[in-house]
Every structure is written in structure tokens, then in C-alpha cells.
Motif scaffolding. Structure first.
Motif, PDB file in Angstrom:
ATOM      1  N   LEU A  19      27.982  77.067  31.321  1.00  0.00           N
ATOM      2  CA  LEU A  19      29.364  77.482  31.087  1.00  0.00           C
ATOM      3  C   LEU A  19      29.598  78.946  31.418  1.00  0.00           C
ATOM      4  N   LEU A  20      28.512  79.704  31.542  1.00  0.00           N
ATOM      5  CA  LEU A  20      28.594  81.117  31.931  1.00  0.00           C
ATOM      6  C   LEU A  20      27.404  81.389  32.844  1.00  0.00           C
ATOM      7  N   TYR A  21      27.589  81.075  34.107  1.00  0.00           N
ATOM      8  CA  TYR A  21      26.510  81.142  35.086  1.00  0.00           C
ATOM      9  C   TYR A  21      26.124  82.590  35.366  1.00  0.00           C
ATOM     10  N   ASP A  22      24.841  82.881  35.282  1.00  0.00           N
ATOM     11  CA  ASP A  22      24.322  84.219  35.556  1.00  0.00           C
ATOM     12  C   ASP A  22      24.157  84.376  37.060  1.00  0.00           C
ATOM     13  N   VAL A  23      25.179  84.907  37.695  1.00  0.00           N
ATOM     14  CA  VAL A  23      25.131  85.108  39.143  1.00  0.00           C
ATOM     15  C   VAL A  23      23.967  86.047  39.469  1.00  0.00           C
ATOM     16  N   PRO A  24      23.060  85.654  40.350  1.00  0.00           N
ATOM     17  CA  PRO A  24      21.905  86.500  40.664  1.00  0.00           C
ATOM     18  C   PRO A  24      22.307  87.926  41.027  1.00  0.00           C
ATOM     19  N   GLY A  25      21.634  88.885  40.406  1.00  0.00           N
ATOM     20  CA  GLY A  25      21.891  90.287  40.677  1.00  0.00           C
ATOM     21  C   GLY A  25      23.079  90.887  39.957  1.00  0.00           C
ATOM     22  N   SER A  26      23.699  90.114  39.045  1.00  0.00           N
ATOM     23  CA  SER A  26      24.939  90.590  38.418  1.00  0.00           C
ATOM     24  C   SER A  26      24.748  91.140  37.016  1.00  0.00           C
ATOM     25  N   SER A  27      23.559  91.041  36.453  1.00  0.00           N
ATOM     26  CA  SER A  27      23.402  91.319  35.022  1.00  0.00           C
ATOM     27  C   SER A  27      22.823  92.694  34.708  1.00  0.00           C
ATOM     28  N   GLY A  28      22.700  93.557  35.698  1.00  0.00           N
ATOM     29  CA  GLY A  28      22.198  94.894  35.432  1.00  0.00           C
ATOM     30  C   GLY A  28      23.253  95.784  34.791  1.00  0.00           C
ATOM     31  N   THR A  29      22.841  96.978  34.423  1.00  0.00           N
ATOM     32  CA  THR A  29      23.792  97.948  33.860  1.00  0.00           C
ATOM     33  C   THR A  29      24.395  98.817  34.951  1.00  0.00           C
ATOM     34  N   ILE A  30      23.558  99.318  35.862  1.00  0.00           N
ATOM     35  CA  ILE A  30      24.016 100.214  36.920  1.00  0.00           C
ATOM     36  C   ILE A  30      24.347  99.415  38.182  1.00  0.00           C
ATOM     37  N   ASP A  31      25.480  99.737  38.808  1.00  0.00           N
ATOM     38  CA  ASP A  31      25.883  99.145  40.090  1.00  0.00           C
ATOM     39  C   ASP A  31      26.062  97.631  40.041  1.00  0.00           C
ATOM     40  N   SER A  32      26.404  97.106  38.876  1.00  0.00           N
ATOM     41  CA  SER A  32      26.663  95.670  38.731  1.00  0.00           C
ATOM     42  C   SER A  32      28.101  95.473  38.258  1.00  0.00           C
ATOM     43  N   PRO A  33      28.668  94.285  38.478  1.00  0.00           N
ATOM     44  CA  PRO A  33      30.010  94.016  37.952  1.00  0.00           C
ATOM     45  C   PRO A  33      30.052  94.223  36.436  1.00  0.00           C
ATOM     46  N   LEU A  34      31.153  94.754  35.948  1.00  0.00           N
ATOM     47  CA  LEU A  34      31.274  95.063  34.533  1.00  0.00           C
ATOM     48  C   LEU A  34      31.780  93.880  33.722  1.00  0.00           C
ATOM     49  N   LEU A  35      32.348  92.903  34.399  1.00  0.00           N
ATOM     50  CA  LEU A  35      32.783  91.662  33.758  1.00  0.00           C
ATOM     51  C   LEU A  35      32.417  90.486  34.653  1.00  0.00           C
ATOM     52  N   LEU A  36      32.012  89.393  34.020  1.00  0.00           N
ATOM     53  CA  LEU A  36      31.833  88.122  34.709  1.00  0.00           C
ATOM     54  C   LEU A  36      32.610  87.088  33.906  1.00  0.00           C
ATOM     55  N   ILE A  37      33.496  86.344  34.564  1.00  0.00           N
ATOM     56  CA  ILE A  37      34.336  85.357  33.887  1.00  0.00           C
ATOM     57  C   ILE A  37      34.148  84.002  34.549  1.00  0.00           C
ATOM     58  N   GLN A  38      33.973  82.970  33.733  1.00  0.00           N
ATOM     59  CA  GLN A  38      33.931  81.592  34.247  1.00  0.00           C
ATOM     60  C   GLN A  38      34.944  80.751  33.482  1.00  0.00           C
ATOM     61  N   VAL A  39      35.810  80.063  34.218  1.00  0.00           N
ATOM     62  CA  VAL A  39      36.782  79.137  33.631  1.00  0.00           C
ATOM     63  C   VAL A  39      36.367  77.730  34.027  1.00  0.00           C
TER      64      VAL A  39
END
Length: 448
Positions: free
Chosen positions: A131-151
Motif C-alpha cells: 500500500l506504500l511501495y518503497d520506490v528504489p532509491g527514494s528513502s534516503g534523507t539527502i537528495d531524495s524526495p521529501l514525500l511519497l504518496i500512493q493512492v
């Protein structure tokens, strides 16, 4: 106190390719520093939230993913820092590069109905990773998206809105402000009812920084946190009956204490007994205090950064075992009342002086109260959420204090506990001793 269960269901989710949603209009390109509360070590991570919405006949021709995607682009015009990326400067200072790169968005559909999740909607949720897919490379603190949304649309016409937040950007109250604005835009508004205010400099350290208060949350303590192997999870419901039973142990001069203080004091005591530490060891309860609520002058309305302090109540294990519950209640109240405006300034200064450290979690336990945050009030056009709030129940040293309505329609609180299996048995036994009011009234599993 009753133990609640999460239904064991499996389902298939079909996802579209993740996409980046950028602000609908050009936004300023600038570097915006976070506050000295925001960029402390304990907040440099991702926090998931989840909202469940039932189908609505008047919205049956609307695709919730399309509605929210369009609203997201519009709301990012106002909350454009969320479309940027974090950078780290000298002395580990975090700054937002307002690059407009966008927020990660996923549209999905699940071959499951709302009813299959059961009426007991609370964390932990089955198949959260779907329900909240961890897009590869998106979960870091620096240089990563600040929000991930799944509907994720459901077969019945309902849907699930799940979101992952880089915690350095906002606390619970701040992200609810953002989600409320997103809901308003989804329902047709052109401007959020509460305009966002950055002003992170209001919570910068003084020049020069200087510590003027005692901050046990950053004590250096030898020892280990509870190991992760053999940890099991149980969730407990506290309704009017349970709270009334617990109040029997509170002395008359403390009867004006809050329900939160009664429940958490009882849990801290029972958890300590269950873990069986050395009687002379100090046990610690971290009492989170929202300074923006307590001190209206600290930050303006619309501020959406982190504003929590972490004062600590401390007691030896033997005192938690042997002294009346009033002892524990008084410790919690004293810790919370220690947070003054000067305490907050000293706390901010300390984080800078000590290099933005992680607060101590050794022999510590803390509970995040989300009852007043307003997660469940977020409305995208399908009405209020059947559940809105944290997507995970916690860890071996953290729990969430979540509003909940059980199968009988009774309102109360649920708290998830994570303990080694042997300790969990002792915890349940000790807590039952406090809420069982007579020999014929066995509440465990009786109030689901």
C-alpha cells in the motif's frame, strides 16, 4: 484493557509507474535552512501514514488518484519546499534546495474490499509494503524526495491514501496541516484555509548557543536497547471501563490528571515489571510536548516544522514496581511541566552544541499522542477517514496513542506494544491485574 487483532488478509496490488508531481506553477528557486529542531539526528528518517476511505455514491464517477494528483500539483505551489531536496551544509546543517523536482506519486488498485480489512482499523496494517511501495532509491534523507504518496483504489469504491514523510520537514501537526490543504484543493479550493509559513529561523539556536536547563533526553547512558529478535506485537484497547479501573489506583489529589497520564503511567509501570531490569536501574519515560500548542508565541499559525520537545521522567525500577501509581503520574506531570519557553531555547541550543545528536533510547520508552493532530479529519471529497494516522504501531521503545472505535462502537484509545515474547506475557498479566475489577470480570479479549 482488551487485546485487539489485525485481520490476516492477502491481496494483489497493481501499481502504475511512480511519477514526480511538480508544482502547477513556477515556484521560487532558493535554499531554505531547516530549524535546529528539524535537523536533529532523531528526525532524519521516513515516517509512514495511512488513511482509509469508504466509497461514496456521489463520487462514484471520480478517480481518487486523479483528484489527488491534480490537487497535489496545486497545493505544492504553496508548499513548494516539499517539492525540493535536502542538502547538508557545514556542521551537519540541513537545507532544502527548492528545486521543484517534485513529490513521488503512485496510482494503484488493490483486488480487495474495504470490508476485508475488518472493522478494527489500526496499525499494524497487513501488506503495508504493497500500500506504500518503497520506490528504489527514494528513502534516503539527502537528495531524495521529501514525500511519497500512493493512492490505492479498492474494489468497493473506497480507497487508501498512504504517505511517507521525511520527518525533518514536519511533525504530525505540520503534516496534517499539509494534508488538510491537499484535501481542500481536492474539494475545489484555490487557496488553503491556513497559509503555510516557513520561518524556520524562529527555532534557530541563539548566538552564541548556551544550555540553561537540564535535558535528560540527551544523557549518555551505558547499555543496550531491547534486541529485535523474538519481539512480538500486541495492540490494546482502553475504553471507558479500562480507564475507570486504572483511575482506582490514582490518589485523590491527582484525580484531575488526564486520561493520557493515567494510561501511560500504567503502561510504563507494567512494561518495567515485564522487562525485569535490575531494581536499581533508572527507567525513563520520554514525554513528548508540542511547544507550538503550549506556547502560542513561539511560532505563528501556519508554521509546519517540528516543534516537539522530549522531557524525560526518570524512576528506579524498584520505585515503579513498589510505589503507588500516583508516583508515576507525578513524575510524568513534572516532566511535562518542565517545558517552558526557556527550556525550548535551551533545547535548541543543546542540539547545536552537541552536533544534532539522537536522544537516548537506552532503558527509555516514549509514546506519541496523535489524538489531537486531526489525521482522521482529512477529507479529499469522500468524507472523513475511517482511519487516519500512523501506518506502523511503533518499535520496542516507542508506541503511538491512537483514537479508536471498537467493534461495539465504543470510543477509546489503542496502543501497540512491542516486547520479547516472555516479557509480553508478563506485561499482559500485570496490566490485567490493574483493569480486572472483580473475579468474574475478565476483560482480556472481551471488548473487541
Amino acid at each position: 484493557m482488551s487485546e485487539t487483532t489485525t485481520p490476516l488478509i492477502k491481496f494483489t496490488v497493481r501499481r502504475c509507474e511512480p511519477e514526480l508531481i511538480r508544482p502547477a506553477k513556477p515556484t521560487p528557486r532558493e535554499l531554505k535552512p531547516l530549524s535546529d529542531i528539524d535537523d536533529q539526528e532523531g528526525l532524519r528518517g521516513q515516517v509512514p501514514f495511512i488513511h482509509f476511505y469508504r466509497g461514496d455514491a456521489k463520487m462514484r464517477n471520480k478517480n481518487p488518484a486523479s483528484v489527488i494528483r491534480e490537487a497535489l500539483a496545486k497545493v505544492l505551489v504553496f508548499y513548494y519546499p516539499f517539492a525540493g531536496r535536502l542538502k547538508e551544509g557545514p556542521a551537519r546543517k540541513l537545507l532544502v534546495d527548492c528545486s521543484g523536482e517534485g513529490v513521488l506519486f503512485i496510482e494503484a488498485e488493490a483486488y480487495v474490499t474495504f470490508e476485508q480489512f475488518g472493522d478494527a482499523l489500526h496499525p499494524p496494517f497487513p501488506c503495508l509494503d504493497e500500500l506504500l511501495y518503497d520506490v528504489p532509491g527514494s528513502s534516503g534523507t539527502i537528495d531524495s524526495p521529501l514525500l511519497l504518496i500512493q493512492v490505492t483504489r479498492l474494489l468497493c469504491g473506497g480507497f487508501i491514501f498512504a504517505m511517507r514523510l521525511n520527518h525533518t520537514m514536519s511533525d504530525g501537526q505540520g503534516i496534517v496541516q499539509f494534508m488538510t490543504a491537499l484535501g481542500e484543493m481536492a474539494r475545489g479550493a484555490t487557496t488553503p484555509s491556513t497559509l503555510p509559513i516557513w520561518r524556520r529561523e524562529l527555532l534557530f539556536a541563539r548566538d552564541p548557543p548556551h544550555i540553561t536547563c537540564t535535558h535528560h533526553e540527551y544523557d549518555e547512558i551505558e547499555g543496550k536497547i531491547i534486541p529485535s529478535d523474538d519481539i512480538i506485537q500486541k495492540t490494546f484497547f482502553f475504553g471507558r471501563t479500562e480507564v475507570s479501573a486504572l483511575r482506582r489506583f490514582v490518589p485523590s489529589h491527582l484525580q484531575n490528571c488526564s486520561t493520557f497520564e493515567v494510561i501511560i503511567s500504567s503502561i510504563w509501570r507494567c512494561r518495567t515489571i515485564a522487562l525485569q531490569p535490575d531494581p536499581e536501574e533508572e527507567m525513563r519515560m520520554i514525554c513528548m510536548v508540542n511547544a507550538s500548542v503550549k506556547f502560542k508565541s513561539l511560532v505563528p499559525v501556519g508554521y509546519y516544522g517540528n516543534t516537539f520537545a522530549y522531557p524525560v521522567a526518570i524512576s528506579t525500577a524498584k520505585d515503579l514496581y513498589n510505589k503507588p501509581l500516583g508516583h508515576t503520574v507525578e513524575l510524568l506531570r513534572k516532566a511535562k511541566s518542565s517545558v517552558t519557553e526557556e527550556y525550548m531555547r535551551s533545547f535548541v541550543d543543546l542540539t547545536v552544541i552537541k552536533g544534532r545528536p539522537l536522544f537516548s533510547v537506552v532503558r527509555s520508552y516514549y509514546v506519541s499522542d496523535v489524538t489531537r493532530a486531526g489525521f482522521d479529519l482529512v477529507d479529499f471529497g469522500w468524507g472523513k477517514a475511517a482511519y487516519g494516522g500512523p501506518a506502523e504501531g511503533g518499535t520496542s521503545f516507542r508506541s503511538f496513542y491512537i483514537p479508536f472505535k471498537n467493534l461495539k462502537g465504543e470510543s477509546g484509545i489503542v496502543i501497540s506494544m512491542y516486547l520479547p515474547s516472555v516479557a509480553m506475557e508478563k506485561f499482559v498479566k500485570e496490566l490485567n491485574k490493574m483493569v480486572v475489577q472483580d473475579n468474574d470480570h475478565q476483560v482480556l479479549n472481551s471488548r473487541l
